[in-house]
Design an enzyme around this catalytic site. Structure first.
Site, PDB file in Angstrom:
ATOM      1  N   ASP A  63       0.108  -3.021  -7.965  1.00  0.00           N
ATOM      2  CA  ASP A  63       0.187  -4.036  -6.914  1.00  0.00           C
ATOM      3  C   ASP A  63       1.047  -3.519  -5.757  1.00  0.00           C
ATOM      4  O   ASP A  63       2.217  -3.201  -5.932  1.00  0.00           O
ATOM      5  CB  ASP A  63       0.827  -5.309  -7.495  1.00  0.00           C
TER       6      ASP A  63
ATOM      7  N   TYR B 262       4.906  -3.480   2.237  1.00  0.00           N
ATOM      8  CA  TYR B 262       5.852  -2.705   1.410  1.00  0.00           C
ATOM      9  C   TYR B 262       5.980  -1.265   1.934  1.00  0.00           C
ATOM     10  O   TYR B 262       6.823  -0.517   1.454  1.00  0.00           O
ATOM     11  CB  TYR B 262       5.397  -2.623  -0.060  1.00  0.00           C
TER      12      TYR B 262
ATOM     13  N   LYS C 218      -2.129  -6.285   0.157  1.00  0.00           N
ATOM     14  CA  LYS C 218      -1.966  -7.586   0.826  1.00  0.00           C
ATOM     15  C   LYS C 218      -1.895  -7.400   2.341  1.00  0.00           C
ATOM     16  O   LYS C 218      -1.376  -6.386   2.823  1.00  0.00           O
ATOM     17  CB  LYS C 218      -0.678  -8.280   0.348  1.00  0.00           C
TER      18      LYS C 218
ATOM     19  N   HIS D 159      -0.835 -12.359   2.302  1.00  0.00           N
ATOM     20  CA  HIS D 159       0.498 -12.244   1.698  1.00  0.00           C
ATOM     21  C   HIS D 159       1.297 -13.554   1.717  1.00  0.00           C
ATOM     22  O   HIS D 159       1.951 -13.902   0.746  1.00  0.00           O
ATOM     23  CB  HIS D 159       1.276 -11.130   2.408  1.00  0.00           C
TER      24      HIS D 159
END
Ligand code: A2P
Length: 279
Positions: free
Chosen positions: A46, A51, A76, A109
């Site tokens: 994931d 990120y 996401k 997200h």
């Protein structure tokens, strides 16, 4: 090697119930850590555009030597990229960073209700699904009111709602509403970022089974059919978090953990979170 159960999503796609989370895994460490997670037996990774580590995740998947279809990859859409055209362009940027042909699961997200763009964003997600660029589409951090609006105004029911769930913050009502709509629940921060692991109840149950508190909490998620994505930078804990299929909690032990609810949210509140950067 550990046999991780699959959960079947509402469009028939299967997802390994336990995956490896990469939130706050540093860009430069990601390929190495994800490669080691795959080596350990994880088959579901994931990540998120927010990120800043998609490239490392994709590189690890490619370096693993596994067939593409043997690793489930979620990413996401960043909050700042909501909107129809923006979402389509952001997806292509994620696909390029990952350098893989398709994404297994693509999530919005955060709903960012203040921007009012998640409906048109979802239309772009529906197109990506129809085009075969993604195998399933879902949401993250959607509260009941956001799900209700999405279900009323769009065609495809989200496959997943990825939300913060752990013993001291269970979001039972949101879990119930999601499941009632056919949306699988995926728990992020499943260990309460470490904090829930110190409770006396969890520690006592862990001792009774000869396992660690983290393994007890992961079992608690798994026995409720929740998809779970623990993260760790530490090789022993990465392995231990996968080693949770050799024992079972009793109904009474599950109830003891259920009783730990304390409203202890550790992340942002989706009703108000409107940040566009997520480092
Ligand atoms: P570390 O990377 O040093 O292992 P959450 O996913 O709930 O946000 O929690 C992640 C945090 O929990 C990380 O700080 C991680 O630290 C820690 N953690 C992950 N696995 C375990 C484990 N098995 N036992 C204790 N702490 C863990």
């Amino acid at each position: 090697m550990t046999q991780i159960p699959d959960i079947t999503l509402n469009n028939g796609v299967t997802i390994p119930q336990l995956g490896f989370g990469t939130f706050q895994v540093a860009e430069d460490d990601t390929q190495r850590i994800v490669e080691s997670a795959i080596e350990t037996g994880y088959r579901h990774i994931d990540t998120a555009a927010g990120y800043y580590n998609e490239a490392g995740v994709g590189a690890a998947v490619r370096a693993s030597g596994l067939a593409r279809e043997d690793v489930f990859v979620t990413t996401k859409l960043r909050n700042g990229n909501q909107g129809y055209e923006e979402a389509l362009a952001a997806f292509e940027a994620s696909r390029a960073a990952l350098d893989i042909d398709y994404v297994d699961l693509y999530l919005i997200h955060w709903p960012v209700p203040s921007k009012g763009l998640y409906i048109e964003t979802w239309r772009a997600f529906e197109k990506l699904l129809a085009d075969g660029a993604v195998r399933a589409i879902g949401v993250s951090n959607f509260l009941p009111e956001h799900l209700e609006k999405l279900l009323a105004e769009t065609d495809v029911v989200p496959a997943v709602n990825q939300i913060e769930v752990h013993p001291t913050f269970q979001q039972s009502e949101l879990v119930r509403v999601s499941r009632e709509a056919g949306i699988a629940v995926e728990a992020y921060s499943p260990l309460g970022r470490g904090a829930d692991l110190e409770s006396d109840e969890v520690t006592t149950i862990a001792q009774a089974h000869g396992v660690t508190p983290a393994q007890v909490v992961l079992r608690w998620h798994l026995q409720q059919d929740t998809i779970v994505i623990p993260k760790s930078n530490n090789p022993e804990r990465i392995a231990a978090n996968l080693d949770v299929f050799g024992f079972e909690l009793s109904t009474d032990e599950i109830a003891q953990i259920d009783a730990l609810e304390a409203g202890n949210r550790t992340g942002a509140d989706p009703a108000t979170a409107d940040f566009t950067q997520m480092r």
